[in-house]
Write a protein that holds these residues in place. Structure first.
Motif, PDB file in Angstrom:
ATOM      1  N   UNK A  36       0.817  -1.218   0.000  1.00  0.00           N
ATOM      2  CA  UNK A  36       0.000   0.000   0.000  1.00  0.00           C
ATOM      3  C   UNK A  36       0.852   1.270   0.000  1.00  0.00           C
ATOM      4  N   UNK A  37       1.984   1.226   0.685  1.00  0.00           N
ATOM      5  CA  UNK A  37       2.864   2.397   0.739  1.00  0.00           C
ATOM      6  C   UNK A  37       3.446   2.701  -0.644  1.00  0.00           C
ATOM      7  N   UNK A  38       3.897   1.668  -1.349  1.00  0.00           N
ATOM      8  CA  UNK A  38       4.444   1.857  -2.700  1.00  0.00           C
ATOM      9  C   UNK A  38       3.356   2.347  -3.651  1.00  0.00           C
ATOM     10  N   UNK A  39       2.152   1.845  -3.476  1.00  0.00           N
ATOM     11  CA  UNK A  39       1.053   2.261  -4.346  1.00  0.00           C
ATOM     12  C   UNK A  39       0.703   3.721  -4.097  1.00  0.00           C
ATOM     13  N   UNK A  40       0.667   4.134  -2.840  1.00  0.00           N
ATOM     14  CA  UNK A  40       0.360   5.527  -2.520  1.00  0.00           C
ATOM     15  C   UNK A  40       1.417   6.446  -3.125  1.00  0.00           C
ATOM     16  N   UNK A  41       2.676   6.052  -3.048  1.00  0.00           N
ATOM     17  CA  UNK A  41       3.751   6.846  -3.627  1.00  0.00           C
ATOM     18  C   UNK A  41       3.591   6.960  -5.145  1.00  0.00           C
ATOM     19  N   UNK A  42       3.250   5.861  -5.808  1.00  0.00           N
ATOM     20  CA  UNK A  42       3.049   5.871  -7.261  1.00  0.00           C
ATOM     21  C   UNK A  42       1.887   6.791  -7.643  1.00  0.00           C
ATOM     22  N   UNK A  43       0.864   6.831  -6.827  1.00  0.00           N
ATOM     23  CA  UNK A  43      -0.298   7.682  -7.121  1.00  0.00           C
ATOM     24  C   UNK A  43       0.024   9.158  -6.920  1.00  0.00           C
ATOM     25  N   UNK A  44       0.947   9.468  -6.036  1.00  0.00           N
ATOM     26  CA  UNK A  44       1.308  10.863  -5.786  1.00  0.00           C
ATOM     27  C   UNK A  44       2.270  11.422  -6.831  1.00  0.00           C
ATOM     28  N   UNK A  45       2.903  10.523  -7.594  1.00  0.00           N
ATOM     29  CA  UNK A  45       3.911  10.954  -8.560  1.00  0.00           C
ATOM     30  C   UNK A  45       3.329  11.666  -9.770  1.00  0.00           C
ATOM     31  N   UNK A  46       2.067  11.492 -10.057  1.00  0.00           N
ATOM     32  CA  UNK A  46       1.482  12.065 -11.263  1.00  0.00           C
ATOM     33  C   UNK A  46       0.063  12.545 -10.988  1.00  0.00           C
ATOM     34  N   UNK A  47      -0.322  13.592 -11.706  1.00  0.00           N
ATOM     35  CA  UNK A  47      -1.695  14.077 -11.570  1.00  0.00           C
ATOM     36  C   UNK A  47      -2.690  13.154 -12.268  1.00  0.00           C
ATOM     37  N   UNK A  48      -2.233  12.513 -13.327  1.00  0.00           N
ATOM     38  CA  UNK A  48      -3.073  11.595 -14.091  1.00  0.00           C
ATOM     39  C   UNK A  48      -2.524  10.186 -13.934  1.00  0.00           C
ATOM     40  N   UNK A  49      -3.359   9.271 -13.494  1.00  0.00           N
ATOM     41  CA  UNK A  49      -2.911   7.895 -13.295  1.00  0.00           C
ATOM     42  C   UNK A  49      -3.079   7.079 -14.575  1.00  0.00           C
TER      43      UNK A  49
END
Length: 87
Positions: free
Chosen positions: A37-50
């Motif tokens: 979950x931590x890695x996923x949250x970081x990936x989601x914060x890296x870009x405005x568009x997923x």
């Protein structure tokens, strides 16, 4: 055929629905949580568009809520020897 009762077996799966089904059947279950979950949250914060792949991974990080939970959560197959040694 092997005369082994379900509680003496362990099912390994990276698919939440398979883990829930095996647990409901009575097996010990180890869910291979490939994306934390931590890695996923970081990936989601890296870009405005997923991108679609990130959205797919986000869905895969969620354990299905079917009234059962895995006995063990591991993050890679390399953790299996330690898990088996503890059992």
């Amino acid at each position: 055929m092997l005369h082994v009762r379900p509680p003496r077996c362990c099912s390994f799966s990276a698919n939440p629905w398979d883990a829930c089904g095996a647990k409901a059947f009575g097996l010990n279950v180890a869910w291979i949580e490939r994306v934390t979950p931590e890695a996923m949250a970081l990936a989601c914060l890296e870009s405005e568009t997923l991108p679609p792949l990130t959205m797919f991974k986000a869905l895969r990080t969620q354990m299905d809520e079917l009234g059962v939970a895995p006995d063990h959560r591991i993050h890679a197959l390399s953790e299996l020897p330690d898990l088996v040694a503890r059992s």
